[in-house]
Scaffold this motif. Structure first.
Motif, short mmCIF file in Angstrom:
data_model
loop_
_atom_site.label_atom_id
_atom_site.label_comp_id
_atom_site.label_asym_id
_atom_site.label_seq_id
_atom_site.Cartn_x
_atom_site.Cartn_y
_atom_site.Cartn_z
N PRO A 111 -13.40 25.32 74.38
CA PRO A 111 -14.21 25.53 73.18
C PRO A 111 -15.14 26.68 72.80
CG PRO A 111 -14.65 23.14 73.97
CD PRO A 111 -13.79 24.13 75.16
N TYR A 112 -15.69 27.14 74.04
CA TYR A 112 -16.60 28.28 74.16
C TYR A 112 -15.90 29.52 73.76
CZ TYR A 112 -19.83 31.72 76.47
OH TYR A 112 -20.58 32.78 77.02
N ALA A 113 -14.73 29.67 74.29
CA ALA A 113 -13.86 30.66 73.86
C ALA A 113 -13.08 30.44 72.52
CB ALA A 113 -12.64 30.92 74.98
N THR A 114 -12.98 29.47 71.91
CA THR A 114 -12.54 29.07 70.68
C THR A 114 -13.49 29.57 69.67
OG1 THR A 114 -11.13 27.26 71.69
CG2 THR A 114 -11.55 27.64 69.42
N ARG A 115 -14.87 29.22 70.11
CA ARG A 115 -15.76 29.47 68.74
C ARG A 115 -16.01 30.97 68.88
NH1 ARG A 115 -18.46 25.20 71.23
NH2 ARG A 115 -19.53 26.42 72.76
N SER A 116 -15.86 31.82 70.10
CA SER A 116 -16.18 33.06 69.90
C SER A 116 -14.84 33.98 69.22
CB SER A 116 -15.88 33.59 71.56
OG SER A 116 -16.30 35.07 71.72
N ILE B 279 -15.14 33.70 65.14
CA ILE B 279 -16.09 34.72 64.54
C ILE B 279 -15.80 35.97 65.07
CG2 ILE B 279 -17.86 32.99 64.38
CD1 ILE B 279 -19.40 34.37 66.56
N LEU B 280 -14.73 36.36 65.90
CA LEU B 280 -14.30 37.46 66.60
C LEU B 280 -15.68 38.13 67.15
CD1 LEU B 280 -11.72 39.00 63.76
CD2 LEU B 280 -11.41 37.83 66.08
N GLU B 281 -16.09 37.37 68.03
CA GLU B 281 -17.71 37.93 68.41
C GLU B 281 -17.49 39.31 68.93
OE1 GLU B 281 -20.71 35.98 71.44
OE2 GLU B 281 -19.08 35.24 71.55
N ARG B 282 -18.57 39.95 68.73
CA ARG B 282 -18.84 41.28 69.25
C ARG B 282 -20.22 41.28 69.95
NH1 ARG B 282 -15.46 45.30 67.81
NH2 ARG B 282 -13.98 44.71 66.04
N SER B 283 -20.44 42.29 70.74
CA SER B 283 -22.00 42.41 71.37
C SER B 283 -22.91 42.72 69.89
CB SER B 283 -21.98 43.42 72.28
OG SER B 283 -23.28 43.76 72.75
N GLN B 284 -24.13 42.11 70.33
CA GLN B 284 -25.21 42.33 69.24
C GLN B 284 -25.84 43.66 69.74
OE1 GLN B 284 -27.92 38.89 69.21
NE2 GLN B 284 -26.44 37.49 68.74
N GLU B 285 -25.65 44.19 70.86
CA GLU B 285 -26.13 45.62 70.78
C GLU B 285 -25.34 46.64 70.46
OE1 GLU B 285 -29.34 45.79 72.39
OE2 GLU B 285 -29.41 44.05 72.54
N SER B 286 -25.72 47.99 69.93
CA SER B 286 -25.18 48.81 69.43
C SER B 286 -24.25 49.56 70.51
CB SER B 286 -26.05 49.84 68.67
OG SER B 286 -26.85 50.35 69.63
N SER B 287 -24.82 49.46 71.69
CA SER B 287 -24.15 50.03 72.87
C SER B 287 -23.15 49.09 73.58
CB SER B 287 -24.92 50.95 73.66
OG SER B 287 -26.21 50.29 74.33
N GLY B 288 -23.32 47.74 73.19
CA GLY B 288 -22.77 46.74 73.91
C GLY B 288 -21.26 46.72 73.96
N LEU B 289 -20.84 45.80 74.56
CA LEU B 289 -19.22 45.74 74.91
C LEU B 289 -18.48 45.17 73.55
CD1 LEU B 289 -19.15 43.82 78.09
CD2 LEU B 289 -18.49 46.31 77.89
N PRO B 290 -17.50 45.76 73.05
CA PRO B 290 -16.75 45.29 71.82
C PRO B 290 -15.82 44.22 72.26
CG PRO B 290 -15.86 47.56 72.60
CD PRO B 290 -17.08 47.07 73.52
N LEU B 291 -15.61 43.52 71.47
CA LEU B 291 -14.71 42.47 71.57
C LEU B 291 -14.82 41.33 72.70
CD1 LEU B 291 -11.28 44.83 71.33
CD2 LEU B 291 -12.50 43.60 69.80
N VAL B 292 -16.09 40.93 72.61
CA VAL B 292 -16.54 39.97 73.69
C VAL B 292 -15.70 38.78 73.63
CG1 VAL B 292 -18.55 38.35 74.03
CG2 VAL B 292 -18.98 40.71 73.46
N PHE B 293 -15.09 38.36 72.34
CA PHE B 293 -14.19 37.28 72.42
C PHE B 293 -12.84 37.23 73.45
CE2 PHE B 293 -12.51 40.04 69.07
CZ PHE B 293 -11.26 40.02 69.26
N LEU B 294 -12.45 38.52 73.72
CA LEU B 294 -11.51 38.67 74.77
C LEU B 294 -11.91 38.50 76.06
CD1 LEU B 294 -9.65 41.81 73.35
CD2 LEU B 294 -9.02 39.48 73.28
#
Length: 85
Positions: free
Chosen positions: A31-36, A39-54
């Protein structure tokens, strides 16, 4: 320790420790990964990791692979116990 004792320990470890842990981890992380993914979750930081859902998808994938390893270990231990002495 004898090969028989090692096989018993491997079987008990896989059946009572590794497999239950892996299955609970899958149950809690899907469920944790499904929620991510929803919303195609990304990092909230501008220099953070992209594609957090992966990255979050790797958690249930890891648990499934560990469960498969536990099953393989249990089968190997059962085969070792079934061999004549």
């Amino acid at each position: 320790a004898s090969a028989r004792t090692k096989a018993i320990i491997d079987l008990i470890g896989a059946a009572l420790l590794l497999l239950p842990f892996a299955l609970v981890l899958v149950w809690l992380s899907v469920p944790y990964a499904t929620r991510s993914w929803a919303i195609l979750e990304r990092s909230q930081e501008s220099s953070g990791l992209p594609l957090v859902f992966l990255l979050k998808t790797l958690i249930p994938a890891f648990a499934l692979l560990m469960a498969l390893q536990g099953i393989a270990q249990a089968i190997r231990a059962i085969q070792a116990l079934a061999r004549p002495r």
